[in-house]
Design a protein around this motif. Structure first.
Motif, PDB file in Angstrom:
ATOM      1  N   GLU A  71      18.624  19.964  99.878  1.00 49.60           N
ATOM      2  CA  GLU A  71      18.558  18.883 100.872  1.00 49.60           C
ATOM      3  C   GLU A  71      19.201  17.635 100.273  1.00 49.60           C
ATOM      4  O   GLU A  71      18.855  17.253  99.157  1.00 49.60           O
ATOM      5  CB  GLU A  71      17.080  18.555 101.155  1.00 49.60           C
ATOM      6  N   ILE A  73      19.878  13.952  99.108  1.00 46.61           N
ATOM      7  CA  ILE A  73      19.117  12.706  98.877  1.00 46.61           C
ATOM      8  C   ILE A  73      20.138  11.577  98.838  1.00 46.61           C
ATOM      9  O   ILE A  73      20.969  11.512  97.932  1.00 46.61           O
ATOM     10  CB  ILE A  73      18.374  12.771  97.519  1.00 46.61           C
TER      11      ILE A  73
ATOM     12  N   ASN B  61      20.309   3.717  89.317  1.00 47.31           N
ATOM     13  CA  ASN B  61      20.181   4.566  90.498  1.00 47.31           C
ATOM     14  C   ASN B  61      21.181   5.700  90.362  1.00 47.31           C
ATOM     15  O   ASN B  61      21.639   6.017  89.270  1.00 47.31           O
ATOM     16  CB  ASN B  61      20.422   3.768  91.774  1.00 47.31           C
ATOM     17  N   GLN B  62      21.544   6.304  91.445  1.00 45.41           N
ATOM     18  CA  GLN B  62      22.439   7.440  91.375  1.00 45.41           C
ATOM     19  C   GLN B  62      23.881   7.053  91.704  1.00 45.41           C
ATOM     20  O   GLN B  62      24.697   7.893  92.024  1.00 45.41           O
ATOM     21  CB  GLN B  62      21.948   8.537  92.317  1.00 45.41           C
ATOM     22  N   GLY B  63      24.182   5.736  91.587  1.00 45.85           N
ATOM     23  CA  GLY B  63      25.506   5.268  91.974  1.00 45.85           C
ATOM     24  C   GLY B  63      25.668   5.487  93.458  1.00 45.85           C
ATOM     25  O   GLY B  63      24.724   5.316  94.221  1.00 45.85           O
ATOM     26  N   ASP B  64      26.853   5.862  93.843  1.00 46.94           N
ATOM     27  CA  ASP B  64      27.106   6.126  95.261  1.00 46.94           C
ATOM     28  C   ASP B  64      26.894   7.589  95.613  1.00 46.94           C
ATOM     29  O   ASP B  64      27.204   8.025  96.704  1.00 46.94           O
ATOM     30  CB  ASP B  64      28.565   5.765  95.593  1.00 46.94           C
ATOM     31  N   ASN B  65      26.381   8.367  94.651  1.00 47.67           N
ATOM     32  CA  ASN B  65      26.344   9.808  94.844  1.00 47.67           C
ATOM     33  C   ASN B  65      25.208  10.265  95.742  1.00 47.67           C
ATOM     34  O   ASN B  65      24.066   9.861  95.570  1.00 47.67           O
ATOM     35  CB  ASN B  65      26.207  10.507  93.496  1.00 47.67           C
ATOM     36  N   ILE B  66      25.526  11.152  96.675  1.00 54.46           N
ATOM     37  CA  ILE B  66      24.498  11.864  97.413  1.00 54.46           C
ATOM     38  C   ILE B  66      24.108  13.059  96.554  1.00 54.46           C
ATOM     39  O   ILE B  66      24.939  13.902  96.225  1.00 54.46           O
ATOM     40  CB  ILE B  66      25.015  12.345  98.781  1.00 54.46           C
ATOM     41  N   ILE B  67      22.857  13.094  96.125  1.00 52.77           N
ATOM     42  CA  ILE B  67      22.358  14.167  95.263  1.00 52.77           C
ATOM     43  C   ILE B  67      21.721  15.240  96.148  1.00 52.77           C
ATOM     44  O   ILE B  67      21.155  14.925  97.191  1.00 52.77           O
ATOM     45  CB  ILE B  67      21.299  13.614  94.295  1.00 52.77           C
ATOM     46  N   TYR B  68      21.813  16.513  95.717  1.00 53.39           N
ATOM     47  CA  TYR B  68      21.086  17.566  96.409  1.00 53.39           C
ATOM     48  C   TYR B  68      19.745  17.815  95.726  1.00 53.39           C
ATOM     49  O   TYR B  68      19.701  18.271  94.580  1.00 53.39           O
ATOM     50  CB  TYR B  68      21.886  18.868  96.408  1.00 53.39           C
ATOM     51  N   PHE B 127      27.475  18.966  91.462  1.00 48.44           N
ATOM     52  CA  PHE B 127      27.219  19.019  92.909  1.00 48.44           C
ATOM     53  C   PHE B 127      27.104  17.611  93.468  1.00 48.44           C
ATOM     54  O   PHE B 127      26.344  16.801  92.942  1.00 48.44           O
ATOM     55  CB  PHE B 127      25.909  19.778  93.161  1.00 48.44           C
ATOM     56  N   GLY B 129      26.893  15.550  97.348  1.00 49.90           N
ATOM     57  CA  GLY B 129      26.831  15.689  98.799  1.00 49.90           C
ATOM     58  C   GLY B 129      27.841  14.843  99.534  1.00 49.90           C
ATOM     59  O   GLY B 129      27.504  14.155 100.479  1.00 49.90           O
ATOM     60  N   GLU B 130      29.093  14.909  99.108  1.00 41.61           N
ATOM     61  CA  GLU B 130      30.139  14.110  99.755  1.00 41.61           C
ATOM     62  C   GLU B 130      30.483  14.690 101.112  1.00 41.61           C
ATOM     63  O   GLU B 130      30.318  15.872 101.351  1.00 41.61           O
ATOM     64  CB  GLU B 130      31.416  14.127  98.905  1.00 41.61           C
ATOM     65  N   ARG B 131      31.034  13.837 101.957  1.00 37.69           N
ATOM     66  CA  ARG B 131      31.652  14.377 103.144  1.00 37.69           C
ATOM     67  C   ARG B 131      32.816  15.249 102.688  1.00 37.69           C
ATOM     68  O   ARG B 131      33.621  14.837 101.844  1.00 37.69           O
ATOM     69  CB  ARG B 131      32.166  13.272 104.058  1.00 37.69           C
ATOM     70  N   ARG B 138      31.924  19.801  97.394  1.00 32.60           N
ATOM     71  CA  ARG B 138      30.516  19.467  97.140  1.00 32.60           C
ATOM     72  C   ARG B 138      30.011  20.171  95.885  1.00 32.60           C
ATOM     73  O   ARG B 138      28.981  19.822  95.340  1.00 32.60           O
ATOM     74  CB  ARG B 138      29.685  19.837  98.369  1.00 32.60           C
TER      75      ARG B 138
END
Lengths: 469, 469
Positions: A71, A73, B61-68, B127, B129-131, B138
């Protein structure tokens, strides 16, 4: 810097990692395994770690496996994108738990771009939400090969598997092992001939498959508990105890078949097994490396013919170190096509862990460097750099020590990492274009002209295992 | 079998997979890269795909990254275990989005088992979660090296990086490239000397770093928009346009320093850059392979000294194909210790994808097999199997054709997969212990005694790229 006291930086439970010497051992094993796989024409593929959940659950369900769903985050500064990202709610995705369902999906995705029989190897990581105990990992590397045919597939592919297993474990040099071969049609055919009801056969095979774990008496008890008569269970025990060399066992099976009612399934199994054994012999696998074991069945329901297990002699408690078999109805699930396959699998992460603990394998030195160019005079650094490059061009792995330290400390630093040779160049040597080559394993020191240094070292050094020979 | 019509077996968006010929190319590149890394004494590690979320978010934080994030999905028959499994609610876990934070965690976890300076390489999947657009994946493989010291780390490690980059891209043979080197202290020192406020310097560096993307006029505009005077911005533009060979640029920088107020930072940067360039020269990197480019800064905030970018000449639109730099405050975050490091990274999945599309790299044949032993007479199969094994023992990758087909069809099957040689043995040849060796690339056919077949083929075949040569 101030330490962030609050962060628990340990790996999550069940997700271990190797130290460098262990990782180097893994790479050496991967190189060795890959070389054998490729020598039989198996080609590499890798499927994504993440698949659609419906793909992973395509075999009816996910078996007993706990799957990890994923999922997204969003970072705090991007919470507003949640609905726009195309990343949420779209489709359930999860981490693959084996290589088999993804292989079926890969073949379905690329059917027209592949050549059949399709022989592929795969060495990816898989993920299972198991309780982390018993050396079971939640992420582990599995080395699989499978050959998949369209409609039909020669039994000689089954025969190649024991040849491949033999070459791998002989190359890894872990001692004596034996590959136990059986054919599930023989087991199910025999149960059928005994009059065991069709719907009970799978249960019986499962019980027999436990022989090694639970012992003969318990197998008999479990069979009878599941509704098998004591007469039948006695015959089953007698049957799975048939032993001898492969020719003996095949003879006994054929002899047995004569008086067996409804023996079609049984006979088909025996003739398949004979063809496989024939092929194994023709491939030159030494006879002490394989046997027929009528008790093995591989728990997994999808095997339909040949099955294999590999036992390390003297270390039977490790269980099978390489297993597999023939299946008919697995790879075609997404296409609705019959695609018979045969394959084997090595659970590499677990195997390394157990072989290291049992002292059957040792980890490698923590660095691939074979030579350290030491630093005894800062102004000679340009020479140290040039000599290092000259050795690298000669195929030698080199570290240059940039920090000036006492010479003894530099030798210690090399020795601690398993670096055998130090190259010492002082101003005297520099003027004469010579070097002093010290072998830390013996303490010996010889003078070598710089122009000969690479050649001298090449001659002494064996190819490092990490280059896979 | 009935096809399950409902299952969408496509890969999830952003999680592509390679065809065999592409995967073989990836393995060849990985082998090549690894060989260069190891020649400089870098040792392999691999951290788990899954880390505690708090570890991944440790850098503020996680920077700009979308984490899974990952969450266990229990199979239907085990739903009751949910609370007992120790798998739920315990700790938030997620898939790693880069190799840097995990490297910091690895070092913290194994501090006393590692030797410093610690030089490691890592080629794991990460990994994000980029567009999924723009060839952004991804899941992708990143090949990283870093050297990490305790407290201090010689600038000669910075100098080794361009030597390593040069060797890798020369070995891969993708044409001309140039490594652009800079030092962030020069940029920030120059801004400081101009009187730019301390808190604005990072913003300015970020704007300058965009030069290639947005052009000079836009950089000047953006600088002025952020509060820089037009006089200052003019000087900045002039500064980042300084060019020439590395000696020229270093001379101009030293000349400039003379009239610069508060030039400590600037001068430190220049002397670091000079030491690095000196090392690069001593390591024998050809002068056309590197330059000083005062405009590059690498967007990432954590770089503090040397920075690198690599441009493929004639294919500048691909962006940097290998980048990195020196950082001070990254690896020690979990320990509260100063651990300076320097590293570079190759985004391999994306690079392969782009180089294939740009026709700079070509995929390999879809199989590692070099020879097919064809099947023209079933009863000769024992000989086919024996000859195949003999060739494999000679280091040749062989497939035996088990299915009897018209000879022309078998040649086609070999040719389609890029297998160059077919070995033909009929009853006549079998009797005389000979074979007919057909070269599909020329159509030529020669008679070779079976006892010479392996040697003959070894002489013709070059080592295959998949063995890393």
């Amino acid at each position: 810097m101030t330490r962030n006291e609050k962060i628990n930086f340990a790996t999550p439970s069940g997700f271990p990692e190797f130290l460098p010497g262990e990782k180097r051992l893994e790479l050496y094993l991967l190189d060795t395994i890959r070389k054998v796989f490729e020598s039989y024409g198996f080609t590499p593929i890798e499927t994504p770690a993440v698949e659609r959940l419906e793909v992973l659950q395509a075999k009816g369900n996910q078996g007993d496996n706990i799957i990890y769903g994923i999922e997204p985050i969003l970072p705090p500064n991007r919470q507003l994108e949640r609905d726009k990202s195309g990343e949420t709610g779209a489709e359930a995705r999860a981490l693959k738990f084996d290589q088999t369902v993804p292989l079926a999906a890969y073949i379905a995705r690329h059917l027209n771009e592949l050549t059949f029989p399709f022989a592929r190897y795969q060495m990816d990581m898989v993920f299972r939400g198991e309780r982390a105990k018993d050396g079971r990992f939640r992420q582990f590397r599995q080395c699989d090969i499978d050959v998949v045919g369209r409609d039909k597939l020669s039994l000689l592919y089954d025969a190649q598997m024991p040849a491949i297993i033999t070459e791998i474990f002989a190359a890894i040099n872990i001692g004596d092992f034996v590959i136990r071969i059986n054919n599930r049609k023989i087991l199910s055919g025999f149960f059928q001939s005994l009059g065991v009801a069709q719907e009970q056969i799978k249960t019986c095979i499962g019980i027999v498959d436990n022989l090694e774990k639970i012992g003969e008496a318990q197998v008999q008890q479990d069979l009878e508990k599941s509704g098998i008569s004591s007469e039948q269970s006695r015959k089953i025990i007698e049957f799975i105890n048939i032993d001898g060399n492969v020719d003996d066992v095949l003879d006994k099976l054929k002899h047995l078949a004569v008086n067996l009612p409804q023996a079609e399934g049984f006979n088909l199994g025996v003739s398949e097994l004979e063809a496989v054994i024939d092929g194994v012999n023709n491939l030159g696998v030494p006879s002490q490396r394989f046997c027929i074991d009528l008790s093995i069945a591989r728990g997994l329901n999808y095997y339909t013919g040949t099955v294999y297990e590999t036992t390390l002699i003297g270390h039977e408690s490790l269980g099978s170190i390489c297993s597999g078999g023939r299946y008919e109805e697995l790879v075609g699930i997404f296409l609705g096509e019959k695609m018979p396959g045969v394959g084997i699998s090595i659970g590499l992460s677990r195997l390394i862990n157990r072989l290291l603990k049992a002292d059957i394998l040792q980890k490698l030195p923590p660095t691939p460097a074979q030579v350290m160019v030491v630093n005894i005079q800062e102004d000679l650094m340009p020479i140290y750099l040039q000599v290092s490059q000259q050795l690298r061009r000669g195929g030698i792995n080199v570290v240059t020590n940039f920090e000036k330290k006492q010479l003894g400390k530099q030798f210690q630093l090399a020795d601690k990492q398993g670096i055998r040779f130090c190259v010492i160049i002082g101003s005297q040597e520099a003027v004469n274009a010579k070097s002093c080559l010290k072998d830390l394993s013996t303490g010996e020191q010889i003078e070598v002209p710089l122009s000969n240094l690479a050649t001298t070292l090449q001659q002494i050094l064996q190819p490092t295992p990490s280059h896979g020979g």
